[in-house]
Scaffold this active site. Structure first.
Site, mmCIF file in Angstrom:
data_model
loop_
_atom_site.group_PDB
_atom_site.id
_atom_site.type_symbol
_atom_site.label_atom_id
_atom_site.label_comp_id
_atom_site.label_asym_id
_atom_site.label_seq_id
_atom_site.Cartn_x
_atom_site.Cartn_y
_atom_site.Cartn_z
ATOM 1 N N GLY A 133 0.834 -1.204 0.000
ATOM 2 C CA GLY A 133 0.000 0.000 0.000
ATOM 3 C C GLY A 133 0.872 1.258 0.000
ATOM 4 O O GLY A 133 2.102 1.182 -0.061
ATOM 5 N N GLN A 134 0.232 2.409 0.060
ATOM 6 C CA GLN A 134 0.973 3.693 0.026
ATOM 7 C C GLN A 134 1.969 3.806 1.168
ATOM 8 O O GLN A 134 3.131 4.136 0.970
ATOM 9 C CB GLN A 134 -0.006 4.855 0.194
ATOM 10 N N THR A 140 -7.391 6.964 11.420
ATOM 11 C CA THR A 140 -7.789 8.003 10.461
ATOM 12 C C THR A 140 -8.532 9.184 11.096
ATOM 13 O O THR A 140 -9.197 9.029 12.126
ATOM 14 C CB THR A 140 -8.705 7.356 9.389
ATOM 15 N N TYR A 142 -16.380 3.037 6.791
ATOM 16 C CA TYR A 142 -14.909 3.001 6.897
ATOM 17 C C TYR A 142 -14.464 3.560 8.254
ATOM 18 O O TYR A 142 -13.717 2.904 8.988
ATOM 19 C CB TYR A 142 -14.288 3.790 5.741
ATOM 20 N N LYS A 167 -12.628 1.634 11.370
ATOM 21 C CA LYS A 167 -11.316 2.069 11.856
ATOM 22 C C LYS A 167 -11.374 2.359 13.359
ATOM 23 O O LYS A 167 -10.446 2.041 14.095
ATOM 24 C CB LYS A 167 -10.832 3.301 11.082
#
Ligand code: NDP
Length: 285
Positions: free
Chosen positions: A10-11, A102, A126, A130
């Site tokens: 991933g990033q 996040t 989402y 999280k």
């Protein structure tokens, strides 16, 4: 020192791979989703048993904010059950966990930066998963750093910056919302901050600094401002329109304000954090 990194393609995972050569004292074990599926608890145990890491950076996540609205079970499996599996592995092998969360755990009703003790109230699936993932960490294992970040971009993977550059090559005009305010975060800056947490923690093994921290670049902007800067830096001439969120409905409701307050991490790491515009200029594609 052995540091296990999950979600390494991933990033954030790729950014950690990018900076790893700068830290020769750390042996990074990079596991992509095909090496380690965090939803598979026995696979987690096997990997922890094999490497017995001192630290684990959980960079694996379900990050498709809109898709999560129609795939809540998948989002939950990765962002909650998977996180619990990792925290359990950490507990067995006394591994310090660095877990990433996040700004979308907040509802955006504040108008000043969110600090770590502000009450989360996610507006979408989402964000909810999280937040549940954060709780799973806290309930499973004491030695954790939960690092909440925002608006992550990088030369790697999928992100807003790359979407804007792609759209600019396909269209003459682009409309971007101007009433959601946050802070872009270069994944490489986040990766360096995580390594600083590890090095600082490792220097002070008896001091308990565990808990939640906020990290992003400095400053704040709207998605429109972010897009404008991306085009300016890349010398792209395009008709960029600013629009309200009401003109760009999305399946997931996003916070209208999610700037993170960073004094806690700055005091802990004595960290110089770059302004978001400065960091954006350093990205080479
Ligand atoms: P990416 O979506 O780029 O990467 C997530 C990685 O997780 C992917 O490589 C994916 O693998 C992997 N993954 C998915 N499912 C599993 C699984 N079951 N087991 C193991 N790996 C899995 O995310 P980012 O790097 O952008 O995000 C890093 C962290 O930062 C996440 O916790 C995210 O929630 C958080 N964050 C991100 C923001 C953003 O704007 N992107 C904003 C705020 C926080 P594969 O490629 O194979 O699917």
């Amino acid at each position: 020192m052995v540091v296990l990194v999950t979600g390494s393609s991933g990033q954030l995972g790729q950014s950690l791979q990018h900076i790893a050569p700068n830290y020769p004292g750390i042996q990074f074990i990079f596991c992509s989703s095909s090496d380690l599926d965090i939803t598979n608890s026995s696979q987690c145990q096997t990997v922890f048993k094999k490497h017995q890491p001192q630290y684990c950076i959980n960079a694996a996540a379900y990050t498709a904010v809109d898709k999560a609205e129609t795939e809540p079970d998948k989002a939950h499996a990765i962002n909650v059950t998977g996180v619990k599996n990792i925290a359990e592995g950490c507990k067995i092998y006394n591994t310090v966990l660095l877990h990433i969360s996040t700004d979308f755990v907040f509802d955006g009703t504040k108008s000043t930066p969110y600090n770590e003790s502000d009450l989360p109230n996610p507006t979408g699936v989402y964000g909810k998963t999280k937040l549940e993932g954060e709780l799973a960490v806290k309930q499973t294992w004491d030695k954790y750093y939960i690092v909440r970040t925002s608006w992550v971009y990088s030369p790697f993977g999928h992100n807003f910056m790359k979407t804007m550059l792609r759209l600019a090559s396909e269209r003459d005009s682009i409309s971007v919302v101007n009433d959601q305010i946050g802070t872009p975060t270069h994944a490489v800056d986040l990766a360096n901050a995580l390594v600083q947490i590890i090095l600082t923690d490792n220097r002070q093994p008896t001091t308990n600094n565990f808990g939640i921290y906020h990290f992003s670049n400095e400053g704040q902007c709207s998605w429109y401002d972010f897009a404008k800067k991306i085009f300016e830096i890349n010398k792209i001439n395009i008709n960029l329109q600013s629009i309200p969120t009401s003109s760009f409905p999305t399946p997931a409701k996003r916070p209208s304000y999610s700037v993170l307050e960073k004094s806690k991490i700055k005091a802990f790491l004595e960290l110089e954090i770059k302004d978001w515009e400065e960091s954006l200029k350093t990205v080479t594609l």
